[in-house]
Design an enzyme around this catalytic site. Structure first.
Site, PDB file in Angstrom:
ATOM      1  N   ARG A 549       0.833  -1.205   0.000  1.00 51.93           N
ATOM      2  CA  ARG A 549       0.000   0.000   0.000  1.00 51.93           C
ATOM      3  C   ARG A 549       0.867   1.255   0.000  1.00 51.93           C
ATOM      4  O   ARG A 549       1.950   1.260   0.591  1.00 51.93           O
ATOM      5  CB  ARG A 549      -0.835   0.079   1.277  1.00 51.93           C
ATOM      6  CG  ARG A 549      -1.996  -0.834   1.343  1.00 51.93           C
ATOM      7  CD  ARG A 549      -2.908  -0.382   2.496  1.00 51.93           C
ATOM      8  NE  ARG A 549      -3.797  -1.458   2.878  1.00 51.93           N
ATOM      9  CZ  ARG A 549      -3.459  -2.423   3.720  1.00 51.93           C
ATOM     10  NH1 ARG A 549      -2.287  -2.403   4.300  1.00 51.93           N
ATOM     11  NH2 ARG A 549      -4.310  -3.378   3.995  1.00 51.93           N
ATOM     12  N   SER A 610       8.238  -5.018   6.251  1.00 48.55           N
ATOM     13  CA  SER A 610       7.981  -6.110   7.200  1.00 48.55           C
ATOM     14  C   SER A 610       8.922  -7.288   7.018  1.00 48.55           C
ATOM     15  O   SER A 610       8.500  -8.415   6.710  1.00 48.55           O
ATOM     16  CB  SER A 610       6.539  -6.554   7.061  1.00 48.55           C
ATOM     17  OG  SER A 610       5.710  -5.425   7.118  1.00 48.55           O
ATOM     18  N   ASP A 664       6.423  -4.025  10.566  1.00 43.17           N
ATOM     19  CA  ASP A 664       4.956  -3.962  10.712  1.00 43.17           C
ATOM     20  C   ASP A 664       4.503  -4.160  12.158  1.00 43.17           C
ATOM     21  O   ASP A 664       3.492  -3.599  12.591  1.00 43.17           O
ATOM     22  CB  ASP A 664       4.240  -4.932   9.762  1.00 43.17           C
ATOM     23  CG  ASP A 664       4.724  -6.374   9.885  1.00 43.17           C
ATOM     24  OD1 ASP A 664       5.693  -6.633  10.629  1.00 43.17           O
ATOM     25  OD2 ASP A 664       4.142  -7.245   9.203  1.00 43.17           O
TER      26      ASP A 664
HETATM   27  C1  BG6 Z   1      -0.905  -4.883   8.556  1.00 41.00           C
HETATM   28  C2  BG6 Z   1       0.160  -4.244   7.750  1.00 41.00           C
HETATM   29  O1  BG6 Z   1      -0.759  -4.215   9.739  1.00 41.00           O
HETATM   30  O2  BG6 Z   1      -0.752  -6.250   8.833  1.00 41.00           O
HETATM   31  C3  BG6 Z   1       0.886  -5.175   6.812  1.00 41.00           C
HETATM   32  O3  BG6 Z   1      -0.260  -3.033   7.240  1.00 41.00           O
HETATM   33  C4  BG6 Z   1       1.308  -6.326   7.635  1.00 41.00           C
HETATM   34  O4  BG6 Z   1       1.938  -4.577   6.172  1.00 41.00           O
HETATM   35  C5  BG6 Z   1       0.032  -7.016   7.936  1.00 41.00           C
HETATM   36  O5  BG6 Z   1       2.334  -7.082   7.127  1.00 41.00           O
HETATM   37  C6  BG6 Z   1       0.112  -8.408   8.357  1.00 41.00           C
HETATM   38  O6  BG6 Z   1      -0.985  -8.945   7.773  1.00 41.00           O
HETATM   39  P1  BG6 Z   1      -1.031  -9.783   6.425  1.00 41.00           P
HETATM   40  O7  BG6 Z   1      -2.083 -10.783   6.729  1.00 41.00           O
HETATM   41  O8  BG6 Z   1      -1.420  -8.873   5.354  1.00 41.00           O
HETATM   42  O9  BG6 Z   1       0.324 -10.393   6.253  1.00 41.00           O
HETATM   43  C1  GLC Z   2       8.075 -12.036   8.828  1.00 42.27           C
HETATM   44  C2  GLC Z   2       9.082 -10.899   8.835  1.00 42.27           C
HETATM   45  C3  GLC Z   2       8.801  -9.968   9.966  1.00 42.27           C
HETATM   46  C4  GLC Z   2       7.375  -9.539   9.951  1.00 42.27           C
HETATM   47  C5  GLC Z   2       6.472 -10.727   9.945  1.00 42.27           C
HETATM   48  C6  GLC Z   2       5.030 -10.329   9.882  1.00 42.27           C
HETATM   49  O1  GLC Z   2       8.299 -12.807   9.938  1.00 42.27           O
HETATM   50  O2  GLC Z   2      10.370 -11.426   8.910  1.00 42.27           O
HETATM   51  O3  GLC Z   2       9.655  -8.870   9.899  1.00 42.27           O
HETATM   52  O4  GLC Z   2       7.125  -8.727  11.044  1.00 42.27           O
HETATM   53  O5  GLC Z   2       6.774 -11.542   8.850  1.00 42.27           O
HETATM   54  O6  GLC Z   2       4.710  -9.690   8.727  1.00 42.27           O
END
Ligand code: BG6
Ligand code: GLC
Ligand code: GLC
Length: 924
Positions: A549, A610, A664
């Site tokens: 996003r 993340s 994240d």
């Molecule tokens: C959200 C974030 O908070 O949750 C994402 O904006 C994050 O970037 C995510 O990685 C985790 O959820 P998913 O299910 O989209 O991996």
């Molecule tokens: C993976 C990444 C970590 C992140 C998590 C959730 O474990 O290594 O950085 O926080 O996914 O998205």
């Protein structure tokens, strides 16, 4: 009551209303007797009325629209198909309730399609009257002793034999081996059995009596045994009819018509329990005073009224009551009423059969009557025979009427005008009463002329059919064992979770001290959660979850306003070159700026990235390793902010001011922290899983300063990569790991997060399929395809509000060849896998909150965990299982879970806002 029978308005026309002074002339007697017996005649119109009313009651009961005392019960029997003839093995059958006061035990050998039929061995045991009417435990103990005695003489060796329990009473079945007695019928009335599971009672009795060689695997009604025992060579037999002590029928109904079942496909056997028809007075038309008298003297007055017109337990009694009445009125036995006629139970079904037998001469009839203590004259013979004939003719015609109603139901449910089918028949009334069968057939033809019915007498009282059902049940029980065995390593107990929690605590401490540990415990340079005074417009990027996003975040006095746009990252970009990936990201930013009218502005930017990064400051993060589905080349070991700035440089048109890079988990904690100041933990359970929390700076090696706190990105997805995680790793986990882009890495994540759970389930399903437990053992190509079973299916399949039929629809969409049992198995597999994930995640959270509590030297800690991630949010039970586990493992912490509403992008913007505020303050 006066057991001699009805007095008063006995016979129509008042002809017999007073006892004559002297015996009437024989020809008058004949006429008067015939007049009395007219009451037993049922006209065709009456039969049709009963047929329609019974059909109506059946349909109502199927719809689940029963009143408190349903006319018929329509009880599903958990038998979904008629036999194939392939069943094999030795089975023991216990029959209780079908045949009067006796209990039968059979040894049945099924030989499959190939072998020649082996005759069953059987033995009958008479049940003492006090056992039929005494405590339930006594009855079941008696049955267990009979079984033990029977087995003594047989080649059981040390085997455990499957036992089928033929229990011929109305029961609510909830499984092939679970059946609750609704009410006793016929001659039984044992205490403490109604409302109980009779299989459990039998198992307990077997245990009490030390019978260990039998395992009760199925319970069936006698009608079902009769139907299932029919030779499959004669074509499908879809109705079972029993007229023995009692009467009833079962038939194969379309499952979708049975409201009590959560099933919309195939057929299911339904026991009509028509014996109770007329309990609600629908039979007023045909009931005679003799029927009322019989009902009043029975064990269950007012109940089973239809059965009391037909069942073998009652026919002899009805004949006795009529004979007594006629004798009392001087029409039989020279006007005297022998005492035998005044006592209940003098005449049984066998007597009625013998008296009616056309081949028995007068002498035989006289002998039978004399044996009963009666003194018949020659003229009595014909009259007694007429009485028997009247009573049994009515029974046969009423029974045919009920059968015609069942046939009508079948026609309706199959939407067929004409039906051709077989009816398996069993029971002594059908076998012994000479004209019963032909009357039954004639009447069925009259009332259901569109049906061509072949009646097939069962050969061994339904014992074979019970064995067939038992064979199916035994196969299902074996499947259950295999399923349990397969899922056992997924079931973690509290002790195992406590160990995981302790191992996590140890790895955390090692990681913080900078020692070798699978937990990297990365400093994030975020030192405080927002205080609410942050202001301004910020750009944010959010990369690494389900969606990429770009966001515009406006932080003002009134709150935070977000505008965002989701962009796709194609797999070839996520796994291509770093340059491609970062160029793509900048393209998306440019597009977003244009759409939002922000081109040319250089807003401060926060980057939610993340993945594990070693940060040296807020705006510097070296990617340690890719995780989840990313694997772009030339990025690991590089500063992600530099890579982004270089890409911006390549697109000269834009200017961006990258202020902060944020994991994240940190974004989530910050975003939730804006709402709740006690939020000091961030948790993600989505594509990947991870957590961060506020640690005392003095515990963090490698970051200068001893006071205050810093948010630590634990990168717990990698927990156990050093082999120090004691959760049993299953072969399914190993397969998922092997096929991943990072084998041997992210062990904890691969047990928990959305990217992997669907795959674990798929591997288990493949295994169960290979064992024959699923999809009838047929190989399914679809299931071989990777990622076909999405983790979102777990959330859908485990949803409580979803009926099993919807579960099946989901699986059918995948092209899996399901049976109804398969849907249940798949649901159990999903439950086991997601439960383990939630429990492990809970153990991790427990470790974190306990660490915070101990850091601060608190007896009790109240803390909030900010959470995000599709699995956590969409799964119906995941969040509560996590909370339960945390409560159990960290009882001194009061943990509130707060779901992040706006994603981590908002948190990244807030981190940026805090940084800008601090920078401004420094400048002042
Ligand atoms: C959200 C974030 O908070 O949750 C994402 O904006 C994050 O970037 C995510 O990685 C985790 O959820 P998913 O299910 O989209 O991996
Ligand atoms: C993976 C990444 C970590 C992140 C998590 C959730 O474990 O290594 O950085 O926080 O996914 O998205
Ligand atoms: C009684 C029972 C029924 C059984 C029938 C024939 O009606 O309630 O379950 O099938 O007798 O034995």
């Amino acid at each position: 009551m006066d057991s001699s029978g009805p007095v008063g308005p006995g016979c129509r026309g008042g002809a017999l209303s007073a006892r004559p002074e002297c015996s009437p002339h024989p020809s008058d007697s004949t006429q008067l007797v015939q007049e009395c017996l007219k009451q037993f005649e049922v006209t065709e119109a009456q039969l049709r009325q009963i047929q329609a009313s019974l059909l109506g009651s059946m349909e109502q009961a199927l719809l689940g629209q029963n009143g408190p005392a349903p006319a018929v019960r329509m009880l599903p029997a958990y038998v979904g198909s008629t036999p194939h003839g392939t069943e094999q093995g030795d089975f023991v059958v216990l029959e209780l309730g079908a045949t009067g006061a006796s209990l039968r035990v059979l040894w049945v050998t099924l030989t499959g399609t190939e072998g020649s039929r082996v005759e069953p061995r059987s033995r009958e045991f008479v049940i003492p009257p006090d056992v039929m009417l005494g405590p339930g435990q006594q009855l079941f103990d008696f049955a267990a002793r009979c079984l033990a005695e029977f087995l003594e003489a047989l080649p059981v060796h040390s085997r455990t034999l499957p036992l089928g329990f033929n229990f011929s009473f109305p029961c609510h079945q909830t499984g092939l081996d679970q059946s609750t007695l609704i009410s006793w019928t016929k001659g039984f009335k044992c205490s403490d059995v109604e409302g109980q599971d009779v299989v459990r009672l039998l198992r307990e009795a077997l245990k009490r009596q030390g019978v260990t060689s039998l395992s009760v695997v199925a319970v069936v009604n006698d009608t079902v045994g009769t139907m299932m025992g029919c030779d499959p060579g004669l074509g499908p037999c879809e109705v079972g009819l029993v007229v023995d002590t009692g009467t009833n029928a079962c038939y194969m109904e379309e499952a979708r018509h049975v409201a009590a079942l959560d099933e919309d496909r195939g057929r299911v056997c339904v026991s009509v329990e028509w014996g109770s028809f007329g309990d609600d007075r629908a039979l007023g038309l045909v009931l005679t005073p003799f029927d009322h008298a019989l009902d009043l003297e029975s064990l269950n007055p007012g109940a089973q009224r239809f059965e009391k017109l037909i069942g073998g337990l009652y026919l002899g009694e009805l004949v006795r009551l009529v004979l007594a009445h006629l004798a009392q009125h001087g029409l039989l036995f020279g006007g005297c009423t022998p005492p035998a006629l005044l006592s209940r139970g003098t005449l049984g079904l066998e007597h009625v059969a013998e008296l009616q037998d056309p081949s028995a001469g007068t002498a035989r009839v006289l002998t039978v009557l004399q044996s009963l203590g009666l003194s018949p004259g020659a003229s009595d013979v014909g009259l007694v025979q007429s009485v028997c004939m009247a009573v049994s003719t009515r029974a046969a015609r009423l029974c045919a009427t009920a059968l015609a109603a069942v046939l009508g139901r079948l026609q309706h449910s199959r939407e067929q005008q004409a039906l051709q089918l077989s009816v398996a028949t069993g029971g002594r009334v059908l076998a012994r009463l000479p004209r019963f069968r032909s009357l039954l057939q004639e009447t069925v033809m009259l009332l259901a002329p569109e049906c061509s019915v072949t009646f097939i007498p069962s050969e061994d009282g339904g014992g074979r059919g019970v064995a067939v059902v038992t064979a199916v049940a035994a196969r299902l029980a074996a499947h259950r064992c295999l399923l349990e065995e397969t899922l056992a390593p997924f079931r973690l107990d509290q002790e195992q979770l406590v160990v995981v929690q302790a191992q996590m605590r140890e790895a955390m401490a090692q990681g913080l001290r900078g020692e070798a540990s699978s937990l990297r415990m990365l400093p994030t340079y975020v030192r405080a959660t927002p205080d609410g005074s942050e202001r301004g417009d910020f750009l944010a990027l959010d990369l690494g979850g389900t969606h990429f996003r770009v966001l515009l975040v406006r932080v003002a006095a009134g709150g935070v306003q977000i505008t965002s746009q989701v962009y796709a990252i194609p797999e070839q970009v996520a796994q291509g070159t770093g340059r491609q990936l970062f160029d793509h990201i900048v393209d998306c930013i440019v597009d977003f700026q244009q759409r939002q009218g922000l081109s040319g502005q250089s807003l401060p930017l926060g980057f939610t990235f993340s993945f594990p990064c070693r940060q040296l400051g807020l705006d510097q993060g070296i990617l340690l390793t890719w995780t989840k589905g990313f694997n772009a080349s030339d990025c690991e070991g590089q500063d992600v902010v530099t890579l982004l700035r270089e890409a911006i440089g390549r697109r000269q048109a834009v200017e961006l001011n990258v202020v902060a890079i944020v994991n994240d988990t940190v974004g989530t904690m910050m975003s939730c922290g804006y709402e709740d100041h006690r939020c000091e933990v961030g948790l993600i359970v989505g594509t990947g899983t991870n957590a961060c929390y506020m640690e005392e700076l003095q515990n963090v090696a490698g970051v200068p300063g001893d006071s205050g706190r810093m948010c630590i990105n634990m990168e717990w997805g990698a927990f156990g990569d050093d082999g120090r995680l004691s959760v049993p790793s299953t072969c399914f986990d190993a397969s998922v790991d092997r096929a991943s882009i990072n084998p041997g890495k992210q062990r904890f994540e691969k047990l928990i997060s959305g990217m992997y759970l669907g795959e674990i389930v798929r591997h288990i399903l493949l295994h169960l399929n290979s064992l024959g437990v699923l999809f009838r053992g047929q190989q399914t190509q679809r299931l071989q395809s990777r990622d076909i079973f999405k983790t979102k299916f777990l959330s859908e399949i485990e949803s409580d509000s979803l009926a099993l039929r919807q579960v099946r629809a989901i699986l059918e969409d995948l092209g899996l060849p399901l049976t109804s049992d398969d849907a249940l198995v798949v649901r159990e597999v999903c439950q086991a896998v997601s439960r383990r994930a939630a429990q492990l995640c809970g153990a991790g959270v427990a470790a974190v909150v306990e660490k915070i509590r101990e850091n601060r030297g608190l007896e009790e800690l109240a803390v909030t965990v900010g959470v995000d991630g599709t699995l956590y949010k969409l799964h119906p039970h995941f969040s509560s299982l996590v909370a339960d586990t945390v409560r159990a493992l960290a009882p001194r912490c009061a943990v509130t879970f707060l779901q992040s509403e706006d994603g981590s992008g908002k948190g990244a913007a807030l981190v940026t806002a805090v940084a800008c505020r601090l920078a401004q303050m420094a400048r002042v």
